[in-house]
Design a protein around this motif. Structure first.
Motif, mmCIF file in Angstrom:
data_model
loop_
_atom_site.group_PDB
_atom_site.id
_atom_site.type_symbol
_atom_site.label_atom_id
_atom_site.label_comp_id
_atom_site.label_asym_id
_atom_site.label_seq_id
_atom_site.Cartn_x
_atom_site.Cartn_y
_atom_site.Cartn_z
ATOM 1 N N ASP A 185 0.796 -1.224 0.000
ATOM 2 C CA ASP A 185 0.000 0.000 0.000
ATOM 3 C C ASP A 185 0.832 1.279 0.000
ATOM 4 O OD1 ASP A 185 1.007 -0.373 2.490
ATOM 5 O OD2 ASP A 185 -0.877 -0.142 3.576
ATOM 6 N N HIS A 186 2.149 1.160 -0.098
ATOM 7 C CA HIS A 186 3.025 2.328 -0.211
ATOM 8 C C HIS A 186 4.393 1.844 -0.672
ATOM 9 C CE1 HIS A 186 3.972 0.804 3.834
ATOM 10 N NE2 HIS A 186 5.127 1.444 3.759
ATOM 11 N N ALA A 200 8.748 7.651 2.748
ATOM 12 C CA ALA A 200 7.711 6.768 2.210
ATOM 13 C C ALA A 200 6.755 7.582 1.359
ATOM 14 C CB ALA A 200 6.956 6.080 3.344
ATOM 15 N N CYS A 201 6.110 6.919 0.393
ATOM 16 C CA CYS A 201 5.173 7.577 -0.508
ATOM 17 C C CYS A 201 3.985 6.649 -0.750
ATOM 18 C CB CYS A 201 5.854 7.922 -1.827
ATOM 19 S SG CYS A 201 4.814 8.879 -2.954
ATOM 20 N N CYS A 202 2.776 7.225 -0.744
ATOM 21 C CA CYS A 202 1.560 6.444 -0.967
ATOM 22 C C CYS A 202 0.993 6.624 -2.373
ATOM 23 C CB CYS A 202 0.500 6.820 0.063
ATOM 24 S SG CYS A 202 0.927 6.347 1.745
ATOM 25 N N GLU A 203 1.640 7.455 -3.199
ATOM 26 C CA GLU A 203 1.183 7.635 -4.575
ATOM 27 C C GLU A 203 1.411 6.348 -5.368
ATOM 28 O OE1 GLU A 203 -0.351 10.270 -5.733
ATOM 29 O OE2 GLU A 203 -0.172 11.328 -3.802
ATOM 30 N N GLN A 211 9.828 10.037 -11.324
ATOM 31 C CA GLN A 211 10.540 11.145 -11.981
ATOM 32 C C GLN A 211 9.931 12.497 -11.597
ATOM 33 O OE1 GLN A 211 10.070 9.673 -15.985
ATOM 34 N NE2 GLN A 211 12.203 8.945 -16.082
ATOM 35 N N ALA A 212 8.602 12.537 -11.443
ATOM 36 C CA ALA A 212 7.946 13.784 -11.050
ATOM 37 C C ALA A 212 8.252 14.148 -9.601
ATOM 38 C CB ALA A 212 6.437 13.660 -11.253
ATOM 39 N N THR A 213 8.351 13.130 -8.747
ATOM 40 C CA THR A 213 8.608 13.358 -7.324
ATOM 41 C C THR A 213 10.063 13.711 -7.064
ATOM 42 O OG1 THR A 213 6.872 11.737 -6.811
ATOM 43 C CG2 THR A 213 8.349 12.355 -5.013
#
Length: 265
Positions: A185-186, A200-203, A211-213
């Motif tokens: 889930d992440h 951590a990222c949930c996207e 690349q956008a982040t």
């Protein structure tokens, strides 16, 4: 002797647990044990460990395979932990004065009653600061209860993104290379550089999203084979391996990072 103990990482996620034990040898680390077991999908709720008959059975079965002396490190999901930096005073502090300084500063750093928090701290990459980690004591107690019921006594609870950092430091990565570890889930990330960062990222995970982040990254690596990412081999950090090995060593990246975590001074 301390170096003879197994250093064990325990990574519990929704749907599975991964464990890995290593032992220091003269030429490097030896893989002593690994195991992966299925767990209920709701084993974690908002990062809090949910005790269940299946979890207890898995932990007890695993405990029977361990030696009497070991150092157990358990990963905590990022959402359970708050992190802040604290400037060190001009006067050099040693324990226990340093601990009193951190405790006295905690109310200013965290908008929670200090008595309800379990605090940990370590020197940051900037020697003039401390990295302070805080988690609610009641949450730590919920994680601790099923482990103790299974006869396990953790030495350390460590943030899972910092476990990934332990692997990344040793690969090693070039400046601005990004390492990710996908979860259900992440996803966890580590960005190498003069001042490395992790989190951590949930996207939804995709190369375009990464690349956008992280527009400044030079390349993206992953613990799991994925289109557009270069797969890394966490077990390359171990000098001695023994068969059989897991089909997907990337599943054990966090458990390995926990096991590799240096002992607290």
């Amino acid at each position: 002797m301390t170096f003879q103990r197994w250093q064990i990482g325990l990574d519990i996620q929704n749907g599975k647990l991964c464990t890995l034990a290593i032992q220091r040898r003269r030429q490097g680390w030896q893989l002593r044990h690994w195991q992966q077991q299925a767990l209920p999908e709701e084993t974690l709720k908002n990062g809090v460990l949910q005790s269940s008959a299946a979890l207890l059975a898995a932990l007890r079965q695993w405990r029977c395979q361990l030696p009497s002396r070991y150092s157990l490190r358990v990963g905590l999901p990022p959402q359970l932990v708050l992190q802040r930096t604290l400037a060190l005073p001009d006067v050099t502090l040693r324990e226990p004065a340093l601990n009193r300084y951190v405790q006295a500063s905690s109310q200013r750093l965290f908008p929670v009653e200090p008595a309800s928090l379990a605090l940990d701290y370590r020197a940051s990459s900037a020697s003039t600061q401390l990295c302070i980690t805080a988690a609610r004591r009641e949450v730590i107690a919920q994680w601790l209860e099923p482990l103790q019921q299974a006869g396990l006594q953790p030495d350390v609870f460590e943030l899972s993104s910092l476990a990934l950092a332990q692997v990344a430091w040793r690969l090693p990565l070039r400046p601005q290379q990004l390492l990710i570890h996908p979860l259900s889930d992440h996803w966890l990330w580590y960005l190498a550089g003069e001042t490395p960062t992790s989190g951590a990222c949930c996207e939804p995970l995709s190369l375009a999203q990464v690349q956008a982040t992280f527009p400044g990254m030079v390349s993206a690596l992953s613990t799991t084979p994925m289109t557009g990412f270069t797969a890394v081999r966490p077990f390359s950090l171990l000098h001695y391996l023994q068969l059989p090995l897991p089909d997907h060593e990337g599943d054990f990246a966090l458990a390995l990072g926990l096991a590799l975590r240096p002992e607290d001074a």
